[in-house]
Each structure stands twice: as C-alpha cells, then as structure tokens.
Motif scaffolding. Structure first.
Motif, PDB file in Angstrom:
ATOM      1  N   GLY A   1     -57.145 -25.242  -6.456  1.00  0.00           N
ATOM      2  CA  GLY A   1     -56.062 -24.312  -6.794  1.00  0.00           C
ATOM      3  C   GLY A   1     -55.935 -23.900  -8.237  1.00  0.00           C
ATOM      4  N   GLY A   2     -56.762 -24.448  -9.142  1.00  0.00           N
ATOM      5  CA  GLY A   2     -56.792 -23.910 -10.503  1.00  0.00           C
ATOM      6  C   GLY A   2     -55.822 -24.497 -11.498  1.00  0.00           C
ATOM      7  N   ALA A   3     -55.414 -25.775 -11.294  1.00  0.00           N
ATOM      8  CA  ALA A   3     -54.520 -26.399 -12.285  1.00  0.00           C
ATOM      9  C   ALA A   3     -55.195 -26.457 -13.664  1.00  0.00           C
ATOM     10  N   GLY A   4     -56.528 -26.538 -13.680  1.00  0.00           N
ATOM     11  CA  GLY A   4     -57.264 -26.564 -14.947  1.00  0.00           C
ATOM     12  C   GLY A   4     -57.095 -25.269 -15.724  1.00  0.00           C
TER      13      GLY A   4
ATOM     14  N   THR B   1     -48.024 -27.268 -10.126  1.00  0.00           N
ATOM     15  CA  THR B   1     -47.793 -26.054 -10.907  1.00  0.00           C
ATOM     16  C   THR B   1     -47.837 -24.878  -9.940  1.00  0.00           C
ATOM     17  N   LYS B   2     -47.781 -23.672 -10.493  1.00  0.00           N
ATOM     18  CA  LYS B   2     -47.990 -22.489  -9.656  1.00  0.00           C
ATOM     19  C   LYS B   2     -49.465 -22.117  -9.786  1.00  0.00           C
ATOM     20  N   SER B   3     -50.111 -21.925  -8.643  1.00  0.00           N
ATOM     21  CA  SER B   3     -51.563 -21.752  -8.657  1.00  0.00           C
ATOM     22  C   SER B   3     -51.976 -20.365  -9.140  1.00  0.00           C
ATOM     23  N   PRO B   4     -52.911 -20.307 -10.098  1.00  0.00           N
ATOM     24  CA  PRO B   4     -53.446 -19.005 -10.494  1.00  0.00           C
ATOM     25  C   PRO B   4     -54.402 -18.421  -9.444  1.00  0.00           C
ATOM     26  N   ALA B   5     -54.860 -19.277  -8.518  1.00  0.00           N
ATOM     27  CA  ALA B   5     -55.751 -18.784  -7.460  1.00  0.00           C
ATOM     28  C   ALA B   5     -54.959 -18.114  -6.342  1.00  0.00           C
TER      29      ALA B   5
END
Ligand code: SF4
Length: 604
Positions: free
Chosen positions: A189-192, A85-89
C-alpha cells in the motif's frame, strides 16, 4: 485505573517534522477498552486526526507506528508492529504489519504509538533513545539502499538500536514502496512513499524498559497454553520446516494458484517451487521475529550471485514466480533481493510484471516500448530486468512503479485483466477458485488483501471453495478475528495454532479489561473493522469500489477443479453488508455505530 503496567505504556509520541517538535500524549482508557490497541488505536488516530480528502503525500498525512498490548510480553509471535496511514496507492485506509525486532524495542522505549506528521525540508533520521527523542540530519543515508541505510544507522547509533528505513523507491514516493526493518517489510500500500514524502529516511530506536501486565500469574499460564497449542499444530510444524511456501502445493491442487496474471489456477511447473524444493536446494537457515517459536522465515543463498534473501515466502514465489510463469528459482531470488534492496513490495511488483507480460502476450506493448525487454511468460531474465527497472524507477520503470491500475489507464481495453482492487495488486489466491477469497479481496479496506480473512480455510478443505453459501458469514468471522490479532498485535500465522479463545485468555490478564468472553473481543474486531470502513466512506469509497476485475467476475476459469467458475460477487457483498449492519452502499448505519459504541469516541 491507569493503563501503564497493563500491557500499555500509556504514551503516544508525536513528532512534527515541519517544526522539529516532539511531545507525548496519554492514551484514553475508554478508547483502548473499545479498540484494544495496535490497528484499533492507529485507526482511531487516523480517523480523528486526519482531515478528509487529504493527499496521502501531503505533510498533513499522519504516519502512525503502533504496537499492541501483547507486544514485548512473553506472548508467542508478538514481535510485530503496524504502520497506518492513508495509502498513496489506493487513497484508502492502510494498515501494514512488520516483524523483526523493532516492535518490542518501541514498547521498551515506552511508546504505544508514534505519530509522525509534517515534512522536513532536508532528509532526516528520527532517533528515539527511551524518553530522549531527537531529529538528526539524514543527508548521509539519503539515496542509500535499504541494506546500506540499515547498516549505516546500526553502526552510527550502535548496540541496542533497532531501525526502520525506506529505500530509494520510498524516497521518490513510489506507491509500491514499503517500510523495512532489517529485511522484514510493512510492504503493502505504499507506506514507504508517505515516509519518503516527509523526507524521513529512517528511525533508530533503543528501549531499556520492560512490559508489565495486569495479572502476571494468570497471563503466564495463558501464554504457556498458547505456546503449547502452537507447538502441537501440524500446520505450524509445516511453517517451521518449509516456511509459508509449504502451502504452494495445496493451493495448486485446489486450482487456486494464480498463474500468468490469474489466467488460470494451476502452474505446470509448480513442483519446482514447493517448500520442500526450496528447503532442499536453497534455504540454509531459519530466522524468527522477536519471541516467535515458529521461525517461518527461511534464508535463501543464491548459487550464482553473492547474495542471500530473507525468503522468498509464498506470496513472493507466487507473485514473481507462478503469476509470471517463472519457475527459475535464481531469477525469483534475485527479483526478491532487488525488491528488498530498493524497498518495494514483492506482491505488487509481481502483479505489475504479470500484467505487463499479458499486455505483451496480447501485442498491446512491444519490446521496444519496454526498453528492449521481451516480456514473455516464464522468461526469468525479463523478470529480473523489469524488476530492476521498477525498483530504480528508470525508463519504462517510471510508469510501471505506479502500479497496475495506473499502467492500465495507458492501455485501453486492459481494465478487465488489470488484477487489482482499489488500486492494490492481488495477492496469491485465485478468487474464482475460492469464492470467499473473492469477497475478501473486494471488501478489504486496503484493497485486494489476503490477510483480512482466512483464505486457507477454503483451500485446506474447511469450507467448499466453490459455493457462495455461508461465505459472507465465514469472511465476517475470520475478518473480525484478524482485526483482534492486529490490535493485540500478534502475527497472523498464530491463527494456524490458536483461536480467539486463547487470545482472549492472554488479553484479559494482560490488560485487566475483563472482557466477558471471546465474543466481546470479537466485537472489538467488529468495531475496528467498522472504523476502518468509516474512514473509507468518508473518503468517498462505497459499494462501487468493493469490486473485482472483470476477469474474476465474468471470465469462466478455463481449467482445474474450478473450471467454469466465476465469482458471484453481488450476492456475497449484499449478504456481507447486512451481516455487518452496513447499508446497501456499504456505509455503516447509525444504528451500527451506536451499537458498537463508536459514536462516543469519534470526532464529528
Ligand atoms: S511466524 Fe514468521 S512472520 Fe510470524 S512472527 Fe514468527 S517468524 Fe515472524
């Protein structure tokens, strides 16, 4: 020739949580030949189906689960799936991998990829029972911890269902939140957070099919060789007995063990944290992901609390241990447990706490500002208390859960020791003590990453860690090998026992693609790496983002074998760009895209 029966199911499941609709699409043979699957397939979907500059937490962002052609076969250590995905971090390309038993079940259910878009209004669970797919109310599990949610889904849906879930941190879209399958994690990387932003608490999947390959006889011979080589490898044997923590002693000897927020590379109490010590005092059993002969995971039972954790692994021991100056194993186990319970990445949590401890050391933050916590180096109680704050996002944890880069913005003058790249906290090797590692942290598409090259080559004596000579080429070679492993998908650790040749010998009879040589497979890795790079350049990333914190670049290491060293990044980065056919800003040239055949498969 159809792809079905050649390691593929020839099916992508697409789910739109906004409308509640689900449908399937076929794979494109040309794309699969060029990109193989796993990371390659996920990168292609992400690039082609996501509009540039989309907010990672918007409904339009796809959350992509992938398996590879080797998933669900008899290939060793192939029980892993990827999440892209695109990382929110970081705002960059994100791929993260996870073991357990979800991957082969997804393949048995008949899918090479699951692409989830949209966002539900209320919490949901996605149920996949072979070809039957439905979206159910997830209100009853929303708010539950990773372990509670996993248990509830397994009881509700019953025998044979495997799960992935997020914890409370993912629900509130913390950029350090991972996706968990039992206690295994796609952590970085924040996929959650992306999953939480879609209001998707979990997926329960059951598959009753099997995986067929193009040439079963030749495939089984290649698999036998791979198993045999793994069994013969001394490094694999150490992984079997002492888990990943077996390397801690060696990393410390090399002076590359991050200690007190990467201030130095040797921890004076390192012996307490060796794999042998964990094995003797805490680990009571080993567990393996599906089809893995290595079983690197060790289970630790606390002596003071009624808890057990899958781990701690090397990265966790470094992150919440040496990097915070902590040698208290009970504190490390409990911090690990809290991260798993609330669904956050241990590497990022350790990086955040180490950064806070240095702010505290420098008098830039007080105990009052930390909700009364005295963030002193080595203070195991402070480690646990801060982990709990971050895990729950409460009090000071509301700021800390945002990661080192965001915290640093509140403390002018702290940027130089904010140990992150592109917004991702650094993993467990000190760049100043191994120059190739410095390059890999700076370049890796998802931010500071230890799994996009081969840091241990320098640590284990395969290359002089303190020279830059040959490091760009070494990083390129290992990075492309790993891209193939992540496309296949195999566990990263097989690299300690087999080479790309053995992977090639399994891939050809599996897929029937007839790659002419391991070199051609290596080119698949180059294509995938370049595609991930293209995603980032389209998002505005360039050489200005391929950097390291000032500490790594201009603060000579004070002690150890690498005393006086910094990372000469400019030189390494320029050479690497040239080897990859990228321009001086790190953008792949048109000539490179044509040479790799990427132009033919990318949307304009
Ligand atoms: S080596 Fe460890 S992480 Fe890799 S597949 Fe085996 S048990 Fe899982």
């Amino acid at each position: 020739m159809p792809l079905y029966g050649r390691g593929y199911k020839d099916k992508i499941l697409k789910v739109d949580l906004s409308s509640g609709s689900c449908w399937t699409e076929k794979l494109d043979e040309k794309v699969m030949r060029l990109l193989l699957g796993g990371k390659g397939l996920g990168a292609w979907i992400l690039y082609n189906e996501m509009a540039p500059h989309t907010d990672p937490l918007s409904p339009e962002t796809p959350l992509i689960f992938v398996v590879g052609p080797l998933t669900g076969t008899t290939a060793p250590s192939a029980g892993r799936f990827g999440v892209l995905t695109k990382s929110p971090a970081t705002g960059a390309f994100l791929d993260s991998y996870c073991g357990g038993f979800f991957a082969q079940t997804m393949k048995y259910a008949g899918y090479d990829a699951i692409v989830i878009r949209g966002a539900a209004r209320e919490p949901k669970i996605l149920i996949i029972d072979d070809e039957k797919v439905r979206i159910e109310d997830g209100t009853g599990v929303w708010g539950k911890t990773v372990m509670e949610a996993t248990k509830t889904l397994k009881i509700t849906y019953g025998e044979g269902f495997q799960t992935v879930v997020i914890g409370p941190a993912g629900e509130r879209a913390a950029p350090i939140a991972g996706i968990f399958s039992d206690q295994r994690t796609a952590g970085r990387g924040g996929a959650g957070a992306v999953m939480g932003s879609k209001k998707l608490k979990g997926i329960a999947i059951r598959g009753t099919g099997r995986v067929e390959v193009a040439d079963p006889h030749e495939f089984e011979e290649a698999v036998w060789i791979a198993h045999r080589m793994l069994r013969m490898s001394s490094q694999i044997k150490r992984l079997m007995t002492e888990g990943t923590a077996n390397i801690l002693e060696l990393v410390n000897v090399a002076g590359a063990l991050p200690t007190r927020n990467f201030q130095s590379g040797q921890f004076e109490e390192n012996e307490k944290l060796w794999g042998e010590a964990w094995s003797r005092e805490y680990w009571k059993r080993s567990i393996a992901c599906h089809g893995c002969p290595i079983a690197c995971s060790k289970v630790a039972y606390s002596k003071t609390r009624d808890i057990a954790v899958d781990g701690p692994d090397y990265e966790t021991i470094f992150a919440v241990g040496t990097n915070c100056g902590v040698s208290d194993k009970e504190a490390i186990i409990y911090a690990n447990y809290l991260c798993d319970l609330y669904g956050i990445d241990t590497i990022s949590v350790g990086g955040i706490i180490a950064f806070v401890m240095e702010l505290y050391q420098r008098g830039m933050i007080s105990a009052e500002e930390l909700d009364g916590i005295k963030a002193e180096w080595g203070n195991g109680d402070a480690l646990v208390q801060l982990t709990e704050k971050i895990a729950k996002g409460e009090g000071i944890g509301e700021l800390l859960q945002k990661g080192v880069r965001e915290i640093s913005k509140n403390f002018p003058g702290s940027e130089g020791f904010a140990m992150q790249v592109k917004g991702l906290e650094m993993p467990g090797y000190l760049p100043r003590a191994a120059k190739g590692i410095g390059l890999s942290y700076a370049i890796s598409e998802r931010g500071a990453c230890h799994l996009r090259g081969s840091p241990l080559i320098e640590i284990l004596g395969g290359a002089d860690p303190l020279t830059v000579d040959g490091k760009a080429a070494l990083f390129k070679t290992t990075q492309l090998d790993v891209a193939v492993i992540d496309a296949a998908i195999l566990c990263y650790f097989v690299k300690f026992g087999i080479t790309l040749k053995e992977v090639y010998q399994m891939i050809n009879p599996c897929t029937g693609f007839g790659y002419e040589s391991p070199r051609e497979l290596h080119k698949v890795g180059e294509r995938i790496t370049t595609l991930a790079r293209l995603f980032n350049t389209r998002e505005g990333f360039s050489s200005k983002d391929d950097v390291l914190p000032k500490r790594s670049l201009s603060e000579p290491l004070p002690s150890g074998p690498a005393k006086g060293h910094v990372v000469e990044l400019d030189e390494l980065r320029s050479e690497y760009y040239k080897l990859m056919g990228w321009d001086e800003k790190g953008v792949p040239t048109e000539e490179t895209l044509v040479r790799l055949g990427l132009r033919e498969i990318l949307a304009e």
